[in-house]
Scaffold this motif. Structure first.
Motif, PDB file in Angstrom:
ATOM      1  N   UNK A  71       0.815  -1.216   0.000  1.00  0.00           N
ATOM      2  CA  UNK A  71       0.000   0.000   0.000  1.00  0.00           C
ATOM      3  C   UNK A  71       0.848   1.264   0.000  1.00  0.00           C
ATOM      4  N   UNK A  72       1.822   1.343   0.900  1.00  0.00           N
ATOM      5  CA  UNK A  72       2.648   2.537   1.011  1.00  0.00           C
ATOM      6  C   UNK A  72       3.549   2.736  -0.196  1.00  0.00           C
ATOM      7  N   UNK A  73       3.725   1.694  -0.996  1.00  0.00           N
ATOM      8  CA  UNK A  73       4.582   1.763  -2.177  1.00  0.00           C
ATOM      9  C   UNK A  73       3.763   1.981  -3.448  1.00  0.00           C
ATOM     10  N   UNK A  74       2.536   2.469  -3.265  1.00  0.00           N
ATOM     11  CA  UNK A  74       1.699   2.848  -4.407  1.00  0.00           C
ATOM     12  C   UNK A  74       1.377   1.644  -5.301  1.00  0.00           C
ATOM     13  N   UNK A  75       1.187   0.480  -4.666  1.00  0.00           N
ATOM     14  CA  UNK A  75       0.844  -0.743  -5.406  1.00  0.00           C
ATOM     15  C   UNK A  75      -0.646  -0.973  -5.285  1.00  0.00           C
ATOM     16  N   UNK A  76      -1.412  -0.889  -6.371  1.00  0.00           N
ATOM     17  CA  UNK A  76      -2.878  -1.021  -6.285  1.00  0.00           C
ATOM     18  C   UNK A  76      -3.302  -2.420  -5.838  1.00  0.00           C
ATOM     19  N   UNK A  77      -4.529  -2.512  -5.363  1.00  0.00           N
ATOM     20  CA  UNK A  77      -5.033  -3.773  -4.807  1.00  0.00           C
ATOM     21  C   UNK A  77      -5.102  -4.879  -5.844  1.00  0.00           C
ATOM     22  N   UNK A  78      -5.265  -4.527  -7.124  1.00  0.00           N
ATOM     23  CA  UNK A  78      -5.386  -5.545  -8.168  1.00  0.00           C
ATOM     24  C   UNK A  78      -4.056  -5.826  -8.868  1.00  0.00           C
ATOM     25  N   UNK A  79      -2.957  -5.352  -8.305  1.00  0.00           N
ATOM     26  CA  UNK A  79      -1.650  -5.596  -8.933  1.00  0.00           C
ATOM     27  C   UNK A  79      -1.302  -7.080  -8.840  1.00  0.00           C
ATOM     28  N   UNK A  80      -0.748  -7.681  -9.910  1.00  0.00           N
ATOM     29  CA  UNK A  80      -0.425  -9.122  -9.882  1.00  0.00           C
ATOM     30  C   UNK A  80       0.510  -9.532  -8.751  1.00  0.00           C
ATOM     31  N   UNK A  81       1.400  -8.635  -8.319  1.00  0.00           N
ATOM     32  CA  UNK A  81       2.342  -8.981  -7.247  1.00  0.00           C
ATOM     33  C   UNK A  81       1.640  -9.273  -5.930  1.00  0.00           C
ATOM     34  N   UNK A  82       0.410  -8.756  -5.776  1.00  0.00           N
ATOM     35  CA  UNK A  82      -0.328  -8.961  -4.536  1.00  0.00           C
ATOM     36  C   UNK A  82      -1.144 -10.244  -4.554  1.00  0.00           C
ATOM     37  N   UNK A  83      -1.116 -10.965  -5.660  1.00  0.00           N
ATOM     38  CA  UNK A  83      -1.878 -12.204  -5.764  1.00  0.00           C
ATOM     39  C   UNK A  83      -1.237 -13.289  -4.909  1.00  0.00           C
ATOM     40  N   UNK A  84      -2.063 -14.179  -4.394  1.00  0.00           N
ATOM     41  CA  UNK A  84      -1.552 -15.272  -3.558  1.00  0.00           C
ATOM     42  C   UNK A  84      -0.669 -16.233  -4.339  1.00  0.00           C
ATOM     43  N   UNK A  85      -0.730 -16.186  -5.665  1.00  0.00           N
ATOM     44  CA  UNK A  85       0.140 -17.037  -6.473  1.00  0.00           C
ATOM     45  C   UNK A  85       1.554 -16.477  -6.568  1.00  0.00           C
ATOM     46  N   UNK A  86       1.754 -15.224  -6.161  1.00  0.00           N
ATOM     47  CA  UNK A  86       3.074 -14.593  -6.225  1.00  0.00           C
ATOM     48  C   UNK A  86       3.657 -14.301  -4.850  1.00  0.00           C
ATOM     49  N   UNK A  87       2.814 -14.206  -3.833  1.00  0.00           N
ATOM     50  CA  UNK A  87       3.249 -13.773  -2.507  1.00  0.00           C
ATOM     51  C   UNK A  87       2.834 -14.790  -1.463  1.00  0.00           C
ATOM     52  N   UNK A  88       3.686 -15.001  -0.467  1.00  0.00           N
ATOM     53  CA  UNK A  88       3.391 -15.914   0.639  1.00  0.00           C
ATOM     54  C   UNK A  88       2.617 -15.165   1.723  1.00  0.00           C
TER      55      UNK A  88
END
Length: 375
Positions: free
Chosen positions: A169-186
């Motif tokens: 959030x603080x890094x200006x990453x929107x909620x629908x960004x692929x990096x926030x998906x559970x397939x990319x992040x633990x």
């Protein structure tokens, strides 16, 4: 009588009850059991390997083994014989099974002892004369931090377990960004709680940090500008492990905030870093790219053909850019007064380039043949 169980069962079945009664049948089995046990003990004493144990077990308990054949034949014997003979035969079978299990444990213990080798005296000096050394990733991290300290940067550290605010959030990453998906992040389960990691906003999830940019956010929230920090550390992403990817890896990121910071300052620092680390003749270039927390953003390419196994004119080494004003607003910095740059790169990529290593997995295998090369 013959001490072979199968022969005894056949003979007793053929002559029962005309030639001998129940007492003779029971006595014959009572006498045969100790003989069987003694014979098996003598044979097991000679067994020293698993193949020998398997062969001997087949002679007794295999499909055509002595004990198995006797039990199978007894199933079709005369009913009166089953009642007299069955109990004794079952006792003999259980004794044989237990003896084989004990013998297998001894064989397994001998195999482990052979792998371990002869016993040693732990008070004796080590036979290895070679000196210890730091891990190659540690060597590169410390060298990078040393170079950046000379340029005025301080080393900052932060937790590997983060929340969505500090990592996204603080890094200006929107909620629908692929990096926030559970397939990319633990992500941790929603019920997880860490007493030493306080969430910034209610209801946000805990996760393993995907970059050390979260350290930059924590530092800016705690310190007023100007500041210069370098934040090395371990990161985690859902990557399939291969020669160039790992779910666990290490990053080094830098942040510089001051008045009138420009892209020229960023390029000059990167040139200084890579020349100091990789030697004269190293060049860098920028390619336009997109990162949510910097604007403008660039990919950093490196040219170092004088190094071993660098077979291309340019190789990608990291990302960088000028800090986005939205990030400054989130941490309480006035973007009209303050500007800054940030860049990051993987320590594994740097170490592979510096030492000519072609597989990232070598760093994590703890193979002394590999690690001793850096002593």
């Amino acid at each position: 009588m013959d001490d072979n169980l199968f022969t005894i069962v056949v003979r007793m079945n053929d002559g029962f009850p005309d030639l001998w009664g129940a007492d003779v049948v029971e006595n014959s089995m009572r006498e045969a059991t100790p003989k069987l046990v003694l014979k098996l003990q003598q044979q097991l004493a000679l067994v020293s390997s698993r193949p020998q144990w398997e062969i001997l077990k087949a002679e007794y308990l295999g499909p055509a083994g002595e004990v198995t054949s006797a039990v199978d034949y007894l199933r079709q014997a005369k009913p009166q014989l089953k009642r007299v003979f069955g109990t004794r035969l079952n006792i003999a079978k259980q004794s044989v099974i237990e003896m084989f299990e004990n013998a297998l444990r001894k064989v397994a213990a001998n195999e482990i002892a052979a792998q371990i080798g002869a016993s040693i005296d732990p008070t004796l000096p080590s036979p290895d004369p070679g000196p210890g050394t730091r891990h190659p990733l540690t060597l590169v991290r410390e060298e990078m931090c040393s170079i950046l300290r000379k340029a005025g940067f301080a080393v900052a550290d932060g937790p590997e377990v983060e929340t969505e605010f500090y990592c996204f959030d603080a890094l200006n990453t929107p909620a629908d960004h692929p990096a926030r998906d559970a397939q990319d992040t633990f992500y941790f389960p929603a019920t997880t709680h860490f007493g030493n990691i306080a969430p910034h906003t209610p209801g946000e999830r805990y996760l393993l940090r995907t970059h050390t940019s979260s350290v930059q956010i924590r530092t800016m929230l705690q310190q007023p500008p100007p500041l210069r920090i370098v934040s090395p550390g371990r990161c985690f992403r859902r990557d399939t492990t291969d020669a160039s990817h790992s779910a666990n890896f290490h990053q080094l990121e830098c942040l510089y905030v001051d008045r009138n910071v420009t892209v020229r300052d960023l390029k000059a620092l990167l040139d200084y870093i890579f020349t100091s680390l990789l030697g004269p003749g190293t060049k860098t270039r920028f390619r336009p790219h997109y990162f949510g927390y910097t604007e403008p953003s660039f990919e950093v390419d490196l040219s170092a053909k004088h190094l071993p196994k660098v077979n291309k004119e340019w190789i990608e080494i990291g990302g960088c850019g000028m800090v986005d004003p939205a990030v400054f607003e989130t941490v309480g910095y006035d973007p009209e007064i303050w500007s800054g740059y940030a860049f990051g790169m993987g320590l594994e990529r740097l170490a592979m380039t510096l030492y000519g290593i072609d597989d990232i997995r070598y760093f994590y295998q703890n193979d002394l043949r590999f690690l001793r090369q850096f002593a």
